[in-house]
Design a protein around this motif. Structure first.
Motif, PDB file in Angstrom:
ATOM      1  N   ILE A   1      -5.971  -7.001   1.344  1.00 37.45           N
ATOM      2  CA  ILE A   1      -4.564  -7.227   0.996  1.00 37.45           C
ATOM      3  C   ILE A   1      -3.894  -8.090   2.057  1.00 37.45           C
ATOM      4  O   ILE A   1      -3.123  -9.011   1.739  1.00 37.45           O
ATOM      5  CB  ILE A   1      -3.822  -5.892   0.838  1.00 37.45           C
ATOM      6  CG1 ILE A   1      -4.321  -5.151  -0.404  1.00 37.45           C
ATOM      7  CG2 ILE A   1      -2.312  -6.122   0.737  1.00 37.45           C
ATOM      8  CD1 ILE A   1      -3.717  -3.769  -0.597  1.00 37.45           C
TER       9      ILE A   1
ATOM     10  N   ARG B   1       0.825  -1.216   0.000  1.00 37.38           N
ATOM     11  CA  ARG B   1       0.000   0.000   0.000  1.00 37.38           C
ATOM     12  C   ARG B   1       0.854   1.259   0.000  1.00 37.38           C
ATOM     13  O   ARG B   1       0.538   2.240  -0.669  1.00 37.38           O
ATOM     14  CB  ARG B   1      -0.956  -0.011   1.191  1.00 37.38           C
ATOM     15  CG  ARG B   1      -2.056  -1.065   1.077  1.00 37.38           C
ATOM     16  CD  ARG B   1      -3.067  -0.984   2.206  1.00 37.38           C
ATOM     17  NE  ARG B   1      -2.540  -1.470   3.458  1.00 37.38           N
ATOM     18  CZ  ARG B   1      -2.260  -0.728   4.513  1.00 37.38           C
ATOM     19  NH1 ARG B   1      -2.455   0.591   4.453  1.00 37.38           N
ATOM     20  NH2 ARG B   1      -1.801  -1.262   5.614  1.00 37.38           N
TER      21      ARG B   1
ATOM     22  N   VAL C   1      -9.863  -2.378   1.663  1.00 37.79           N
ATOM     23  CA  VAL C   1      -8.721  -2.845   0.889  1.00 37.79           C
ATOM     24  C   VAL C   1      -7.566  -3.283   1.787  1.00 37.79           C
ATOM     25  O   VAL C   1      -6.860  -4.249   1.461  1.00 37.79           O
ATOM     26  CB  VAL C   1      -8.251  -1.758  -0.114  1.00 37.79           C
ATOM     27  CG1 VAL C   1      -7.639  -0.563   0.605  1.00 37.79           C
ATOM     28  CG2 VAL C   1      -7.284  -2.345  -1.130  1.00 37.79           C
TER      29      VAL C   1
ATOM     30  N   ILE D   1      -3.481   4.796  -4.815  1.00 39.19           N
ATOM     31  CA  ILE D   1      -4.425   3.847  -4.236  1.00 39.19           C
ATOM     32  C   ILE D   1      -5.605   4.525  -3.549  1.00 39.19           C
ATOM     33  O   ILE D   1      -6.714   3.982  -3.504  1.00 39.19           O
ATOM     34  CB  ILE D   1      -3.690   2.896  -3.258  1.00 39.19           C
ATOM     35  CG1 ILE D   1      -4.567   1.695  -2.913  1.00 39.19           C
ATOM     36  CG2 ILE D   1      -3.271   3.630  -2.007  1.00 39.19           C
ATOM     37  CD1 ILE D   1      -3.865   0.670  -2.057  1.00 39.19           C
TER      38      ILE D   1
ATOM     39  N   PHE E   1      -8.397  -3.349  -6.478  1.00 37.97           N
ATOM     40  CA  PHE E   1      -8.302  -2.513  -5.299  1.00 37.97           C
ATOM     41  C   PHE E   1      -9.658  -1.986  -4.844  1.00 37.97           C
ATOM     42  O   PHE E   1      -9.813  -1.600  -3.694  1.00 37.97           O
ATOM     43  CB  PHE E   1      -7.307  -1.377  -5.540  1.00 37.97           C
ATOM     44  CG  PHE E   1      -5.887  -1.855  -5.545  1.00 37.97           C
ATOM     45  CD1 PHE E   1      -5.138  -1.837  -4.379  1.00 37.97           C
ATOM     46  CD2 PHE E   1      -5.310  -2.360  -6.698  1.00 37.97           C
ATOM     47  CE1 PHE E   1      -3.833  -2.306  -4.364  1.00 37.97           C
ATOM     48  CE2 PHE E   1      -4.007  -2.826  -6.693  1.00 37.97           C
ATOM     49  CZ  PHE E   1      -3.267  -2.803  -5.531  1.00 37.97           C
TER      50      PHE E   1
ATOM     51  N   SER F   1      -9.582   2.638  -4.369  1.00 40.10           N
ATOM     52  CA  SER F   1      -9.747   1.472  -3.506  1.00 40.10           C
ATOM     53  C   SER F   1     -10.993   1.610  -2.648  1.00 40.10           C
ATOM     54  O   SER F   1     -11.499   2.706  -2.429  1.00 40.10           O
ATOM     55  CB  SER F   1      -8.509   1.298  -2.617  1.00 40.10           C
ATOM     56  OG  SER F   1      -8.300   2.452  -1.820  1.00 40.10           O
TER      57      SER F   1
ATOM     58  N   CYS G   1       0.624  -2.812 -11.803  1.00 36.62           N
ATOM     59  CA  CYS G   1      -0.792  -2.457 -11.737  1.00 36.62           C
ATOM     60  C   CYS G   1      -1.172  -1.616 -12.946  1.00 36.62           C
ATOM     61  O   CYS G   1      -0.400  -0.753 -13.377  1.00 36.62           O
ATOM     62  CB  CYS G   1      -1.093  -1.659 -10.473  1.00 36.62           C
ATOM     63  SG  CYS G   1      -0.697  -2.512  -8.942  1.00 36.62           S
TER      64      CYS G   1
END
Length: 267
Positions: free
Chosen positions: A87, A68, A83, A75, A122, A79, A239
């Motif tokens: 994760i 993160r 999240v 993010i 996400f 997200s 990503c």
């Protein structure tokens, strides 16, 4: 644990019964006051399994936080509220695969279990495939310090589900280095096997692309700063994402909705 169904709604303790809410769950709950003390959990033999689980959970949370942190630039707006927990759950799956260390001290060896990361969305409510349906591919070099997001030409009006009012979009290609994590008996904590390159990252953005005209396609490249030589104990997480904007007098105002991000590859 009892669940309250009547009209009386309160939180607190009456006698030996404690009443409380659980985040994300409807209604009110009740349970007996008490439970083990902190000292019992730390030292009592009957809580050995609890201590093992807590230790490994802390390591998984630390590994998830590193991912993160590496993606913190993007993010936040891509997200959902859970999240962090999701994760950590992925890291726990990776942790359970380690067969070399004793229970309670198992590694989070991402480098050998990368498949658990690939495809992670996400925002669980909004997937890339539901928003961006244009043909694309991803590639990376043999040194694993550069990667491409290759998009063929397409018509955005047909292959992008854009939020109402948006006029443009940008594509995102982000790389994040994530180290394996191991338990350090000296410090009593899980630590990154490669603290130098863990959380190293780069985010590449496309130009602002209009939604109302055909797009010729492009290759969006991202290169980690310093062209690092990466060891076998780190993973590069690639990503891809899309974010939307409204253009007004040459200024591009970001949308809070419709944006999404996905782990497309891990190598």
């Amino acid at each position: 644990m009892a669940r309250q169904k009547g009209l009386m709604k309160y939180i607190g303790t009456i006698g030996d019964v404690r009443h409380f809410k659980i985040k994300g769950q409807p209604g009110f709950y009740a349970g007996m006051v008490g439970g083990p003390t902190a000292e019992q959990i730390k030292s009592a033999p009957e809580f050995e399994r609890t201590r093992e689980n807590m230790n490994e959970f802390g390591g998984c949370a630390k590994a998830g936080k590193s991912l993160r942190n590496a993606l913190s630039q993007i993010i936040g707006k891509m997200s959902d509220s859970k999240v962090t927990g999701r994760i950590t759950s992925v890291m726990k799956k990776i942790n359970l695969e380690d067969g070399t260390e004793a229970r309670g001290y198992r590694k989070i060896e991402v480098s050998t279990q990368r498949q658990y990361l690939i495809g992670f969305e996400f925002d669980r409510r909004l997937s890339i495939s539901g928003v961006f349906n244009a043909p694309y591919d991803v590639e990376h070099n043999t040194d694993r310090n550069e990667a491409d997001f290759i998009v063929a030409g397409f018509n955005p009006a047909e292959l992008i589900s854009a939020p109402a009012g948006s006029t443009h979009f940008r594509l995102i290609n982000a790389l994040a280095v994530l180290s394996d994590f191991s338990y350090n008996p000296t410090t009593g904590n899980y630590e990154a096997d490669d603290a130098v390159y863990n959380e190293l990252n780069v985010v590449a953005y496309s130009d602002y692309i209009p939604l109302n005209s055909a797009y010729a396609g492009s290759t969006l490249s991202a290169a980690l700063p310093g062209s690092p030589t990466l060891g076998n104990n780190v993973t590069v997480v690639q990503c891809i994402g899309i974010e939307f904007f409204q253009e007004v007098n040459g200024n591009y105002y970001p949308f809070a909705s419709g944006n999404c991000l996905k782990i497309e590859d891990a190598f």
